[in-house]
Design an enzyme around this catalytic site. Structure first.
Site: not given
Length: 622
Positions: A73, A175, A336, A434, A436, A448
Protein backbone atom coordinates in the site's frame (compact mmCIF):
# COMPACT_ATOMS: atom_id res chain seq x y z
CA UNK A 1 20.33 -8.09 -7.17
CA UNK A 2 21.16 -10.51 -10.01
CA UNK A 3 24.77 -11.72 -10.39
CA UNK A 4 25.46 -9.55 -13.41
CA UNK A 5 24.34 -6.44 -11.51
CA UNK A 6 27.73 -4.76 -11.87
CA UNK A 7 27.72 -5.06 -15.65
CA UNK A 8 24.13 -3.81 -15.73
CA UNK A 9 25.08 -0.88 -13.53
CA UNK A 10 27.81 0.27 -15.90
CA UNK A 11 25.69 -0.11 -19.01
CA UNK A 12 22.84 1.69 -17.25
CA UNK A 13 25.16 4.52 -16.30
CA UNK A 14 26.25 4.87 -19.90
CA UNK A 15 22.63 5.12 -20.93
CA UNK A 16 21.55 7.32 -18.03
CA UNK A 17 20.47 10.62 -19.55
CA UNK A 18 21.50 12.56 -16.43
CA UNK A 19 24.33 12.29 -13.91
CA UNK A 20 23.29 13.24 -10.41
CA UNK A 21 26.58 12.21 -8.83
CA UNK A 22 24.82 9.25 -7.16
CA UNK A 23 25.36 6.03 -9.19
CA UNK A 24 22.45 4.19 -7.52
CA UNK A 25 20.09 7.06 -8.31
CA UNK A 26 21.38 7.38 -11.90
CA UNK A 27 20.69 3.67 -12.43
CA UNK A 28 17.18 3.96 -10.98
CA UNK A 29 16.39 7.03 -13.14
CA UNK A 30 17.65 5.24 -16.25
CA UNK A 31 15.50 2.19 -15.47
CA UNK A 32 12.40 4.23 -14.77
CA UNK A 33 12.66 6.26 -17.98
CA UNK A 34 13.23 3.08 -20.05
CA UNK A 35 10.53 0.95 -18.46
CA UNK A 36 7.62 3.30 -17.67
CA UNK A 37 5.13 3.63 -20.54
CA UNK A 38 2.64 5.76 -18.67
CA UNK A 39 3.26 9.31 -20.04
CA UNK A 40 2.03 11.02 -16.86
CA UNK A 41 4.23 9.18 -14.35
CA UNK A 42 7.20 9.29 -16.72
CA UNK A 43 6.73 13.03 -16.96
CA UNK A 44 6.65 13.35 -13.14
CA UNK A 45 10.16 11.84 -12.96
CA UNK A 46 11.39 13.96 -15.89
CA UNK A 47 10.13 17.13 -14.18
CA UNK A 48 11.91 16.24 -10.93
CA UNK A 49 15.09 15.64 -12.93
CA UNK A 50 14.78 18.89 -14.80
CA UNK A 51 14.39 20.75 -11.51
CA UNK A 52 17.32 18.96 -9.86
CA UNK A 53 15.07 17.51 -7.12
CA UNK A 54 17.55 14.76 -6.24
CA UNK A 55 16.29 14.11 -2.71
CA UNK A 56 12.74 13.55 -3.92
CA UNK A 57 14.00 11.38 -6.78
CA UNK A 58 15.96 9.30 -4.27
CA UNK A 59 12.89 8.96 -2.03
CA UNK A 60 10.77 7.81 -4.95
CA UNK A 61 13.22 5.61 -6.84
CA UNK A 62 15.72 4.11 -4.40
CA UNK A 63 13.42 1.94 -2.27
CA UNK A 64 10.60 -0.54 -2.86
CA UNK A 65 7.24 -1.22 -1.21
CA UNK A 66 6.99 -4.07 1.31
CA UNK A 67 4.00 -6.11 2.49
CA UNK A 68 2.24 -4.57 5.50
CA UNK A 69 -0.86 -5.85 7.33
CA UNK A 70 -2.87 -5.45 4.12
CA UNK A 71 -0.48 -6.18 1.25
CA UNK A 72 1.38 -3.47 -0.67
CA UNK A 73 0.00 0.00 0.00
CA UNK A 74 1.39 3.41 -0.91
CA UNK A 75 0.69 6.76 -2.56
CA UNK A 76 -0.25 6.76 -6.26
CA UNK A 77 2.38 8.45 -8.42
CA UNK A 78 5.76 7.89 -10.05
CA UNK A 79 8.49 5.93 -8.29
CA UNK A 80 9.44 2.38 -7.28
CA UNK A 81 8.02 2.88 -3.78
CA UNK A 82 4.67 4.23 -5.05
CA UNK A 83 1.65 2.51 -6.57
CA UNK A 84 1.58 3.00 -10.34
CA UNK A 85 1.39 1.06 -13.61
CA UNK A 86 5.03 -0.01 -13.53
CA UNK A 87 5.19 -1.15 -9.88
CA UNK A 88 1.93 -3.12 -10.31
CA UNK A 89 3.40 -4.81 -13.42
CA UNK A 90 6.58 -5.61 -11.46
CA UNK A 91 4.59 -6.96 -8.50
CA UNK A 92 2.50 -9.17 -10.77
CA UNK A 93 5.59 -10.49 -12.58
CA UNK A 94 6.99 -11.45 -9.16
CA UNK A 95 3.66 -13.07 -8.26
CA UNK A 96 3.71 -15.06 -11.51
CA UNK A 97 7.24 -16.28 -10.88
CA UNK A 98 6.41 -17.36 -7.32
CA UNK A 99 3.07 -19.00 -8.17
CA UNK A 100 4.62 -20.90 -11.08
CA UNK A 101 7.11 -22.33 -8.59
CA UNK A 102 4.42 -23.22 -6.01
CA UNK A 103 1.66 -24.66 -8.24
CA UNK A 104 2.19 -27.12 -11.09
CA UNK A 105 -1.48 -26.56 -12.06
CA UNK A 106 -1.28 -22.72 -12.03
CA UNK A 107 -2.20 -22.52 -15.74
CA UNK A 108 -5.25 -24.73 -15.24
CA UNK A 109 -6.60 -23.10 -12.07
CA UNK A 110 -6.02 -19.43 -12.83
CA UNK A 111 -5.95 -16.20 -10.82
CA UNK A 112 -8.63 -13.73 -9.57
CA UNK A 113 -8.38 -9.94 -9.97
CA UNK A 114 -10.75 -7.38 -8.42
CA UNK A 115 -10.63 -3.62 -7.89
CA UNK A 116 -12.32 -0.73 -6.09
CA UNK A 117 -13.14 2.77 -7.40
CA UNK A 118 -9.99 4.74 -6.54
CA UNK A 119 -8.15 6.87 -9.06
CA UNK A 120 -5.77 9.76 -9.57
CA UNK A 121 -5.99 11.85 -12.72
CA UNK A 122 -2.49 13.35 -12.37
CA UNK A 123 -0.90 9.89 -12.66
CA UNK A 124 -3.62 8.49 -14.94
CA UNK A 125 -3.76 5.76 -12.36
CA UNK A 126 -7.01 4.07 -11.35
CA UNK A 127 -7.79 0.81 -9.58
CA UNK A 128 -9.52 -0.43 -12.74
CA UNK A 129 -6.47 0.30 -14.92
CA UNK A 130 -4.11 -1.34 -12.41
CA UNK A 131 -6.39 -4.40 -12.34
CA UNK A 132 -6.26 -4.60 -16.15
CA UNK A 133 -2.46 -4.43 -16.12
CA UNK A 134 -2.35 -7.13 -13.43
CA UNK A 135 -4.52 -9.32 -15.67
CA UNK A 136 -2.46 -8.48 -18.78
CA UNK A 137 0.83 -9.66 -17.22
CA UNK A 138 -0.73 -13.04 -16.41
CA UNK A 139 -2.70 -13.41 -19.68
CA UNK A 140 0.52 -12.77 -21.62
CA UNK A 141 1.94 -15.82 -19.80
CA UNK A 142 -1.11 -17.96 -20.67
CA UNK A 143 -2.63 -17.90 -17.19
CA UNK A 144 -6.45 -17.92 -17.04
CA UNK A 145 -7.59 -14.74 -15.27
CA UNK A 146 -10.94 -14.14 -13.56
CA UNK A 147 -11.15 -10.35 -13.88
CA UNK A 148 -14.28 -8.74 -12.43
CA UNK A 149 -15.93 -6.56 -15.07
CA UNK A 150 -16.79 -3.89 -12.51
CA UNK A 151 -15.76 -2.77 -9.04
CA UNK A 152 -16.47 -5.20 -6.19
CA UNK A 153 -16.21 -5.31 -2.39
CA UNK A 154 -12.80 -6.57 -1.27
CA UNK A 155 -14.30 -9.76 0.29
CA UNK A 156 -15.47 -10.86 -3.18
CA UNK A 157 -11.86 -11.57 -4.20
CA UNK A 158 -11.00 -14.06 -1.39
CA UNK A 159 -14.47 -15.55 -1.81
CA UNK A 160 -13.91 -16.01 -5.56
CA UNK A 161 -10.45 -17.52 -5.01
CA UNK A 162 -12.02 -20.26 -2.88
CA UNK A 163 -15.14 -20.78 -4.98
CA UNK A 164 -13.29 -20.92 -8.32
CA UNK A 165 -10.38 -22.93 -6.84
CA UNK A 166 -7.90 -20.38 -8.21
CA UNK A 167 -4.31 -20.46 -6.91
CA UNK A 168 -4.42 -16.85 -5.70
CA UNK A 169 -6.01 -13.44 -6.19
CA UNK A 170 -5.32 -9.72 -5.99
CA UNK A 171 -7.60 -6.87 -4.97
CA UNK A 172 -6.53 -3.38 -6.06
CA UNK A 173 -7.61 -1.21 -3.13
CA UNK A 174 -6.39 1.04 -0.34
CA UNK A 175 -9.60 0.44 1.61
CA UNK A 176 -10.28 3.47 3.88
CA UNK A 177 -6.91 5.22 3.37
CA UNK A 178 -6.75 8.83 2.12
CA UNK A 179 -7.66 9.43 -1.54
CA UNK A 180 -4.00 9.69 -2.67
CA UNK A 181 -3.31 6.03 -1.81
CA UNK A 182 -3.85 2.70 -3.50
CA UNK A 183 -2.78 -0.86 -2.83
CA UNK A 184 -2.27 -4.44 -3.99
CA UNK A 185 -3.80 -6.99 -1.59
CA UNK A 186 -2.82 -10.62 -2.19
CA UNK A 187 -4.87 -13.73 -1.30
CA UNK A 188 -3.57 -17.30 -1.30
CA UNK A 189 -5.47 -20.37 -2.59
CA UNK A 190 -7.00 -20.77 0.89
CA UNK A 191 -8.92 -17.50 0.45
CA UNK A 192 -6.95 -15.91 3.29
CA UNK A 193 -4.49 -13.03 2.83
CA UNK A 194 -0.88 -14.09 2.45
CA UNK A 195 1.30 -14.31 5.55
CA UNK A 196 4.96 -15.12 6.00
CA UNK A 197 6.89 -16.75 4.31
CA UNK A 198 4.86 -16.13 1.10
CA UNK A 199 5.12 -12.32 1.39
CA UNK A 200 8.92 -12.39 1.69
CA UNK A 201 9.28 -14.92 -1.13
CA UNK A 202 7.04 -12.86 -3.44
CA UNK A 203 9.14 -9.74 -2.71
CA UNK A 204 12.28 -11.69 -3.64
CA UNK A 205 10.65 -12.75 -6.90
CA UNK A 206 9.60 -9.14 -7.62
CA UNK A 207 13.25 -8.06 -7.16
CA UNK A 208 14.31 -10.72 -9.67
CA UNK A 209 12.01 -9.54 -12.47
CA UNK A 210 11.80 -5.76 -12.32
CA UNK A 211 12.12 -5.21 -16.06
CA UNK A 212 8.71 -5.47 -17.76
CA UNK A 213 8.39 -8.58 -19.93
CA UNK A 214 7.18 -8.49 -23.53
CA UNK A 215 3.42 -8.34 -23.30
CA UNK A 216 3.23 -7.01 -19.73
CA UNK A 217 2.05 -3.59 -20.91
CA UNK A 218 -0.44 -5.08 -23.37
CA UNK A 219 -3.71 -4.35 -21.59
CA UNK A 220 -5.61 -5.06 -24.85
CA UNK A 221 -5.32 -8.72 -23.85
CA UNK A 222 -8.10 -8.07 -21.35
CA UNK A 223 -10.47 -7.55 -24.29
CA UNK A 224 -9.03 -10.13 -26.71
CA UNK A 225 -7.67 -13.11 -24.74
CA UNK A 226 -9.86 -16.23 -24.56
CA UNK A 227 -8.26 -16.88 -21.15
CA UNK A 228 -9.98 -13.87 -19.58
CA UNK A 229 -13.24 -14.65 -17.77
CA UNK A 230 -15.65 -12.37 -15.92
CA UNK A 231 -16.76 -14.00 -12.64
CA UNK A 232 -19.05 -11.14 -11.54
CA UNK A 233 -22.54 -12.64 -12.01
CA UNK A 234 -21.56 -16.11 -10.84
CA UNK A 235 -19.68 -14.95 -7.72
CA UNK A 236 -22.33 -12.41 -6.77
CA UNK A 237 -25.05 -15.09 -7.03
CA UNK A 238 -23.04 -17.62 -4.98
CA UNK A 239 -22.07 -15.03 -2.35
CA UNK A 240 -25.70 -13.94 -1.86
CA UNK A 241 -26.79 -17.59 -1.65
CA UNK A 242 -24.15 -18.26 1.03
CA UNK A 243 -25.38 -15.25 3.04
CA UNK A 244 -28.53 -17.25 3.82
CA UNK A 245 -26.44 -19.42 6.16
CA UNK A 246 -26.20 -16.52 8.62
CA UNK A 247 -29.81 -15.31 8.22
CA UNK A 248 -32.01 -16.61 11.05
CA UNK A 249 -35.14 -14.41 11.02
CA UNK A 250 -36.10 -13.75 7.40
CA UNK A 251 -39.82 -13.53 8.10
CA UNK A 252 -39.33 -11.15 11.01
CA UNK A 253 -37.02 -9.02 8.84
CA UNK A 254 -39.69 -8.68 6.16
CA UNK A 255 -42.17 -7.29 8.71
CA UNK A 256 -39.89 -4.97 10.67
CA UNK A 257 -40.87 -1.33 11.05
CA UNK A 258 -37.22 -0.36 11.63
CA UNK A 259 -35.73 1.83 8.93
CA UNK A 260 -32.04 1.78 8.02
CA UNK A 261 -29.83 4.34 6.31
CA UNK A 262 -26.75 3.02 4.49
CA UNK A 263 -23.77 5.01 3.26
CA UNK A 264 -21.15 3.46 1.02
CA UNK A 265 -18.68 6.34 1.54
CA UNK A 266 -18.27 7.06 -2.18
CA UNK A 267 -17.05 3.48 -2.69
CA UNK A 268 -18.21 0.08 -3.93
CA UNK A 269 -20.80 -0.91 -1.31
CA UNK A 270 -24.17 0.44 -2.48
CA UNK A 271 -25.40 -2.24 -4.91
CA UNK A 272 -24.06 -5.13 -2.87
CA UNK A 273 -25.59 -4.02 0.45
CA UNK A 274 -28.92 -3.47 -1.34
CA UNK A 275 -28.76 -7.07 -2.65
CA UNK A 276 -27.79 -8.45 0.77
CA UNK A 277 -30.80 -6.72 2.38
CA UNK A 278 -33.02 -8.34 -0.26
CA UNK A 279 -31.59 -11.80 0.56
CA UNK A 280 -32.41 -11.26 4.27
CA UNK A 281 -35.99 -10.25 3.42
CA UNK A 282 -35.59 -6.57 4.33
CA UNK A 283 -36.91 -3.56 2.47
CA UNK A 284 -33.94 -1.77 0.88
CA UNK A 285 -31.93 0.50 3.18
CA UNK A 286 -32.14 4.21 2.41
CA UNK A 287 -28.94 5.27 0.60
CA UNK A 288 -27.19 8.59 1.25
CA UNK A 289 -27.58 10.11 -2.25
CA UNK A 290 -24.39 12.22 -2.14
CA UNK A 291 -22.26 9.19 -1.12
CA UNK A 292 -23.95 6.33 -2.97
CA UNK A 293 -21.95 6.49 -6.22
CA UNK A 294 -18.19 6.00 -6.59
CA UNK A 295 -16.11 9.16 -6.26
CA UNK A 296 -12.31 8.76 -6.06
CA UNK A 297 -12.06 12.21 -4.43
CA UNK A 298 -14.36 11.20 -1.53
CA UNK A 299 -15.59 14.75 -1.84
CA UNK A 300 -18.12 14.87 1.04
CA UNK A 301 -15.82 13.56 3.82
CA UNK A 302 -12.53 14.81 5.23
CA UNK A 303 -11.27 11.23 5.25
CA UNK A 304 -13.00 8.12 3.87
CA UNK A 305 -12.76 6.14 7.12
CA UNK A 306 -16.10 5.50 8.89
CA UNK A 307 -14.09 4.59 12.01
CA UNK A 308 -13.54 8.33 12.58
CA UNK A 309 -17.10 8.50 13.93
CA UNK A 310 -19.70 11.24 13.95
CA UNK A 311 -17.56 13.81 12.12
CA UNK A 312 -17.50 11.71 8.93
CA UNK A 313 -21.04 10.30 9.34
CA UNK A 314 -22.66 13.75 9.26
CA UNK A 315 -24.65 13.29 6.01
CA UNK A 316 -25.98 9.85 6.94
CA UNK A 317 -27.05 10.93 10.45
CA UNK A 318 -28.89 13.99 9.11
CA UNK A 319 -30.65 11.86 6.46
CA UNK A 320 -31.62 9.29 9.11
CA UNK A 321 -33.20 12.01 11.25
CA UNK A 322 -35.13 13.29 8.24
CA UNK A 323 -36.29 9.78 7.25
CA UNK A 324 -37.07 8.71 10.82
CA UNK A 325 -34.52 5.89 10.60
CA UNK A 326 -32.98 4.79 13.90
CA UNK A 327 -29.97 2.86 12.57
CA UNK A 328 -27.17 4.04 10.29
CA UNK A 329 -24.89 1.50 8.62
CA UNK A 330 -21.68 2.75 7.01
CA UNK A 331 -19.44 0.56 4.87
CA UNK A 332 -15.96 1.88 4.08
CA UNK A 333 -14.97 2.51 0.42
CA UNK A 334 -14.07 -1.13 -0.35
CA UNK A 335 -16.91 -2.48 1.84
CA UNK A 336 -14.80 -4.72 4.04
CA UNK A 337 -15.50 -2.80 7.27
CA UNK A 338 -18.64 -1.53 8.96
CA UNK A 339 -19.56 1.32 11.30
CA UNK A 340 -22.96 1.44 13.05
CA UNK A 341 -24.75 4.35 14.72
CA UNK A 342 -28.06 4.30 16.63
CA UNK A 343 -30.34 7.18 17.59
CA UNK A 344 -30.86 7.30 21.36
CA UNK A 345 -33.94 8.35 23.32
CA UNK A 346 -32.28 11.68 24.20
CA UNK A 347 -31.94 12.58 20.50
CA UNK A 348 -28.16 11.96 20.42
CA UNK A 349 -26.46 9.42 18.19
CA UNK A 350 -24.41 6.58 19.63
CA UNK A 351 -21.62 5.57 17.23
CA UNK A 352 -20.46 2.15 18.37
CA UNK A 353 -16.77 1.34 18.53
CA UNK A 354 -15.44 -1.79 16.84
CA UNK A 355 -15.09 -3.42 20.26
CA UNK A 356 -18.68 -2.61 21.24
CA UNK A 357 -20.04 -3.96 17.95
CA UNK A 358 -17.98 -7.12 18.48
CA UNK A 359 -19.61 -7.63 21.89
CA UNK A 360 -23.01 -7.44 20.16
CA UNK A 361 -22.03 -9.65 17.20
CA UNK A 362 -20.39 -12.19 19.54
CA UNK A 363 -23.53 -12.40 21.69
CA UNK A 364 -25.77 -12.58 18.60
CA UNK A 365 -23.84 -15.22 16.67
CA UNK A 366 -23.59 -17.47 19.73
CA UNK A 367 -27.25 -16.96 20.63
CA UNK A 368 -28.30 -17.88 17.07
CA UNK A 369 -26.00 -20.91 17.13
CA UNK A 370 -27.54 -22.13 20.42
CA UNK A 371 -31.10 -21.73 19.14
CA UNK A 372 -30.47 -23.29 15.73
CA UNK A 373 -28.07 -26.13 16.46
CA UNK A 374 -28.93 -29.78 17.05
CA UNK A 375 -29.24 -30.84 20.68
CA UNK A 376 -26.08 -32.96 20.65
CA UNK A 377 -23.83 -30.26 19.11
CA UNK A 378 -20.69 -29.78 21.18
CA UNK A 379 -20.06 -26.22 22.35
CA UNK A 380 -16.38 -27.18 22.78
CA UNK A 381 -16.16 -27.43 18.99
CA UNK A 382 -17.14 -23.77 18.59
CA UNK A 383 -14.58 -20.95 18.19
CA UNK A 384 -14.43 -17.16 18.04
CA UNK A 385 -11.30 -15.16 17.25
CA UNK A 386 -9.95 -11.63 17.66
CA UNK A 387 -6.68 -9.84 17.08
CA UNK A 388 -4.62 -9.26 20.20
CA UNK A 389 -5.19 -5.48 20.25
CA UNK A 390 -8.96 -5.97 20.21
CA UNK A 391 -11.34 -6.21 23.18
CA UNK A 392 -11.19 -9.33 25.37
CA UNK A 393 -15.03 -9.42 25.57
CA UNK A 394 -15.24 -12.58 23.42
CA UNK A 395 -12.83 -14.27 25.85
CA UNK A 396 -15.21 -13.42 28.72
CA UNK A 397 -18.24 -14.75 26.78
CA UNK A 398 -16.30 -17.92 25.81
CA UNK A 399 -15.28 -18.61 29.43
CA UNK A 400 -18.87 -18.40 30.62
CA UNK A 401 -20.50 -20.23 27.67
CA UNK A 402 -17.90 -22.96 27.20
CA UNK A 403 -16.68 -22.32 23.64
CA UNK A 404 -13.10 -21.52 22.59
CA UNK A 405 -11.60 -18.09 22.07
CA UNK A 406 -8.27 -17.46 20.31
CA UNK A 407 -6.12 -14.39 19.69
CA UNK A 408 -3.94 -13.62 16.68
CA UNK A 409 -1.46 -10.92 15.71
CA UNK A 410 -3.03 -7.67 14.40
CA UNK A 411 -4.28 -7.89 10.81
CA UNK A 412 -7.06 -10.04 9.38
CA UNK A 413 -4.52 -12.09 7.43
CA UNK A 414 -3.67 -13.89 10.69
CA UNK A 415 -7.34 -14.46 11.53
CA UNK A 416 -8.07 -15.80 8.03
CA UNK A 417 -5.27 -18.34 8.05
CA UNK A 418 -6.09 -19.51 11.60
CA UNK A 419 -9.78 -19.98 10.68
CA UNK A 420 -8.68 -22.09 7.70
CA UNK A 421 -6.68 -24.36 10.08
CA UNK A 422 -9.62 -24.66 12.48
CA UNK A 423 -12.10 -25.50 9.70
CA UNK A 424 -9.74 -28.15 8.32
CA UNK A 425 -9.71 -29.72 11.79
CA UNK A 426 -13.49 -29.93 11.89
CA UNK A 427 -14.06 -26.90 14.15
CA UNK A 428 -16.91 -24.41 13.79
CA UNK A 429 -16.01 -20.70 13.74
CA UNK A 430 -18.96 -18.38 14.41
CA UNK A 431 -17.37 -14.94 14.47
CA UNK A 432 -14.03 -13.10 14.30
CA UNK A 433 -13.10 -9.43 14.50
CA UNK A 434 -10.48 -6.72 14.79
CA UNK A 435 -11.23 -3.56 16.75
CA UNK A 436 -10.84 -1.30 13.70
CA UNK A 437 -14.43 -2.21 12.69
CA UNK A 438 -13.44 -5.36 10.79
CA UNK A 439 -15.95 -8.21 11.30
CA UNK A 440 -16.50 -11.69 9.94
CA UNK A 441 -19.82 -13.43 10.64
CA UNK A 442 -19.70 -17.06 9.54
CA UNK A 443 -16.88 -18.46 7.38
CA UNK A 444 -17.97 -18.15 3.75
CA UNK A 445 -15.22 -15.53 3.33
CA UNK A 446 -11.89 -15.71 5.18
CA UNK A 447 -11.45 -11.96 5.46
CA UNK A 448 -13.36 -9.14 7.08
CA UNK A 449 -16.63 -8.39 5.30
CA UNK A 450 -18.67 -5.19 5.67
CA UNK A 451 -21.51 -6.39 3.41
CA UNK A 452 -22.44 -9.44 5.49
CA UNK A 453 -21.76 -7.55 8.75
CA UNK A 454 -24.17 -4.76 7.69
CA UNK A 455 -27.07 -7.12 7.06
CA UNK A 456 -26.39 -9.21 10.20
CA UNK A 457 -26.37 -5.98 12.26
CA UNK A 458 -29.71 -5.05 10.66
CA UNK A 459 -31.20 -8.45 11.54
CA UNK A 460 -29.95 -8.20 15.13
CA UNK A 461 -31.48 -4.71 15.47
CA UNK A 462 -34.79 -5.87 13.95
CA UNK A 463 -34.94 -8.87 16.31
CA UNK A 464 -34.22 -6.71 19.39
CA UNK A 465 -36.81 -4.17 18.20
CA UNK A 466 -39.55 -6.84 18.61
CA UNK A 467 -38.68 -6.84 22.33
CA UNK A 468 -38.36 -3.05 22.52
CA UNK A 469 -34.62 -3.31 23.14
CA UNK A 470 -32.12 -1.03 21.43
CA UNK A 471 -28.60 -2.06 20.42
CA UNK A 472 -27.19 0.17 23.19
CA UNK A 473 -29.45 -1.48 25.79
CA UNK A 474 -28.44 -4.94 24.59
CA UNK A 475 -24.77 -3.97 24.80
CA UNK A 476 -25.28 -3.09 28.48
CA UNK A 477 -26.98 -6.48 29.03
CA UNK A 478 -23.97 -8.23 27.46
CA UNK A 479 -21.59 -6.30 29.73
CA UNK A 480 -23.74 -6.96 32.83
CA UNK A 481 -23.68 -10.68 32.12
CA UNK A 482 -20.04 -11.12 31.07
CA UNK A 483 -18.28 -8.15 32.67
CA UNK A 484 -17.76 -4.57 31.52
CA UNK A 485 -15.03 -4.16 28.91
CA UNK A 486 -14.37 -0.46 28.49
CA UNK A 487 -11.82 0.39 25.85
CA UNK A 488 -10.33 3.33 24.03
CA UNK A 489 -8.28 3.27 20.87
CA UNK A 490 -6.61 6.22 19.20
CA UNK A 491 -3.39 7.22 17.47
CA UNK A 492 -0.70 9.79 16.87
CA UNK A 493 0.70 10.62 13.44
CA UNK A 494 4.45 10.35 13.08
CA UNK A 495 6.12 10.76 9.69
CA UNK A 496 9.66 10.03 10.92
CA UNK A 497 10.47 6.28 11.15
CA UNK A 498 13.56 6.92 13.30
CA UNK A 499 11.44 8.71 15.95
CA UNK A 500 9.04 5.76 16.05
CA UNK A 501 11.96 3.34 16.46
CA UNK A 502 13.51 5.39 19.28
CA UNK A 503 10.17 5.53 21.19
CA UNK A 504 9.97 1.73 21.22
CA UNK A 505 13.70 1.21 21.88
CA UNK A 506 13.43 3.50 24.93
CA UNK A 507 10.70 1.22 26.32
CA UNK A 508 12.99 -1.82 25.89
CA UNK A 509 15.79 -0.02 27.76
CA UNK A 510 13.76 2.04 30.19
CA UNK A 511 15.57 2.55 33.49
CA UNK A 512 18.60 0.56 32.44
CA UNK A 513 19.69 -1.45 29.35
CA UNK A 514 17.41 -4.38 28.41
CA UNK A 515 14.95 -3.46 31.19
CA UNK A 516 11.28 -2.74 30.47
CA UNK A 517 9.40 -0.24 32.69
CA UNK A 518 7.94 -1.52 35.98
CA UNK A 519 5.52 1.40 36.32
CA UNK A 520 3.71 3.78 34.01
CA UNK A 521 3.36 6.88 36.15
CA UNK A 522 1.70 5.52 39.31
CA UNK A 523 0.32 2.40 37.59
CA UNK A 524 2.19 -0.84 38.39
CA UNK A 525 2.90 -3.15 35.45
CA UNK A 526 2.26 -6.87 35.97
CA UNK A 527 3.38 -8.30 32.62
CA UNK A 528 4.95 -7.14 29.36
CA UNK A 529 4.76 -8.79 25.97
CA UNK A 530 6.94 -7.52 23.13
CA UNK A 531 5.91 -9.25 19.90
CA UNK A 532 8.66 -7.46 17.96
CA UNK A 533 11.37 -9.25 19.95
CA UNK A 534 9.37 -12.35 20.99
CA UNK A 535 9.53 -11.61 24.75
CA UNK A 536 6.64 -12.30 27.16
CA UNK A 537 7.20 -11.96 30.92
CA UNK A 538 3.97 -13.89 31.69
CA UNK A 539 5.22 -17.11 30.05
CA UNK A 540 7.38 -19.58 32.03
CA UNK A 541 10.04 -19.53 29.27
CA UNK A 542 9.62 -15.74 28.74
CA UNK A 543 8.79 -16.35 25.05
CA UNK A 544 5.74 -14.87 23.28
CA UNK A 545 3.10 -17.42 22.20
CA UNK A 546 2.18 -15.19 19.26
CA UNK A 547 4.71 -15.41 16.40
CA UNK A 548 7.49 -12.83 16.35
CA UNK A 549 6.73 -9.88 14.08
CA UNK A 550 10.10 -8.16 13.54
CA UNK A 551 8.91 -5.75 10.83
CA UNK A 552 6.54 -3.85 13.07
CA UNK A 553 6.67 -2.46 16.60
CA UNK A 554 4.24 -3.80 19.21
CA UNK A 555 4.45 -3.90 23.01
CA UNK A 556 1.58 -4.89 25.35
CA UNK A 557 1.43 -3.96 29.05
CA UNK A 558 -0.82 -5.78 31.51
CA UNK A 559 -1.38 -3.62 34.59
CA UNK A 560 -2.11 -4.67 38.15
CA UNK A 561 -5.50 -2.91 38.04
CA UNK A 562 -6.78 -5.23 35.24
CA UNK A 563 -6.09 -2.87 32.36
CA UNK A 564 -4.37 -4.10 29.19
CA UNK A 565 -2.70 -1.53 26.92
CA UNK A 566 -0.84 -1.97 23.64
CA UNK A 567 1.35 0.45 21.69
CA UNK A 568 2.00 -0.48 18.06
CA UNK A 569 2.82 0.97 14.66
CA UNK A 570 0.22 0.82 11.89
CA UNK A 571 0.83 -1.60 9.04
CA UNK A 572 -0.77 0.74 6.49
CA UNK A 573 -0.33 4.35 7.67
CA UNK A 574 2.29 6.60 9.44
CA UNK A 575 0.65 6.12 12.85
CA UNK A 576 1.53 5.02 16.36
CA UNK A 577 -1.66 3.47 17.69
CA UNK A 578 -2.61 2.86 21.29
CA UNK A 579 -5.23 0.46 22.59
CA UNK A 580 -6.32 0.29 26.22
CA UNK A 581 -9.06 -1.70 27.90
CA UNK A 582 -10.35 -2.19 31.42
CA UNK A 583 -11.62 -5.77 31.73
CA UNK A 584 -13.93 -6.06 34.75
CA UNK A 585 -15.67 -9.07 36.25
CA UNK A 586 -19.51 -9.12 36.15
CA UNK A 587 -19.62 -8.05 39.84
CA UNK A 588 -17.75 -4.81 39.06
CA UNK A 589 -20.50 -2.61 37.69
CA UNK A 590 -19.30 0.86 38.68
CA UNK A 591 -18.72 2.07 35.12
CA UNK A 592 -17.87 5.64 36.18
CA UNK A 593 -14.96 4.32 38.27
CA UNK A 594 -13.76 2.01 35.45
CA UNK A 595 -13.93 4.83 32.90
CA UNK A 596 -12.03 7.24 35.14
CA UNK A 597 -9.35 4.63 35.87
CA UNK A 598 -8.95 3.98 32.11
CA UNK A 599 -8.77 7.72 31.35
CA UNK A 600 -6.01 8.25 33.93
CA UNK A 601 -4.07 5.25 32.69
CA UNK A 602 -4.19 6.41 29.06
CA UNK A 603 -3.03 9.86 30.15
CA UNK A 604 -0.05 8.25 31.94
CA UNK A 605 0.67 5.99 28.97
CA UNK A 606 0.82 8.95 26.56
CA UNK A 607 2.81 11.20 28.88
CA UNK A 608 5.36 8.61 30.09
CA UNK A 609 5.77 6.26 27.14
CA UNK A 610 4.94 8.25 23.98
CA UNK A 611 6.03 11.77 25.07
CA UNK A 612 4.22 13.51 22.18
CA UNK A 613 5.64 17.02 22.65
CA UNK A 614 9.24 15.79 22.96
CA UNK A 615 8.84 13.48 19.94
CA UNK A 616 6.84 15.89 17.75
CA UNK A 617 3.87 13.53 17.47
CA UNK A 618 0.69 14.90 15.89
CA UNK A 619 -2.46 14.21 17.92
CA UNK A 620 -5.36 12.62 16.09
CA UNK A 621 -7.75 15.41 15.07
CA UNK A 622 -11.34 14.58 15.94
Amino acid sequence: MAENAEGDLNSNLLHAPYHTGDPQLDTAIGQWLRWDKNPKTKEQIENLLRNGMNKELRDRLCCRMTFGTAGLRSTMGAGFCYINDLTVIQSTQGMYKYLERCFSDFKQRGFVVGYDTRGQVTSSCSSQRLAKLTAAVLLAKDVPVYLFSRYVPTPFVPYAVQELKAVAGVMITASHNRKEDNGYKVYWETGAQITSPHDKEILKCIEECVEPWNGSWNDNLVDTSPLKRDPLQDICRRYMEDLKKICFHRELNSKTTLKFVHTSFHGVGHDYVQLAFQVFGFKPPIPVPEQKDPDPDFSTVKCPNPEEGESVLELSLRLAEKENARIVLATDPDADRLAVAELQENGHWKVFTGNELAALFGWWMFDCWKKNTSRNADVKNVYMLATTVSSKILKAIALKEGFHFEETLPGFKWIGSRIKDLLENGKEVLFAFEESIGFLCGTSVLDKDGVSAAVVAAEMAAYLETMNITLKQQLIKVYEKYGYHISKTSYFLCYDPSTIKSIFERLRNFDSPKEYPKFCGTFAILHIRDVTTGYDSSQPNKKSVLPVSKNSQMITFTFQNGCVATLRTSGTEPKIKYYAEMCASPEQSDTAFLEEELRKLIEALIENFLEPSKNGLIWRSV
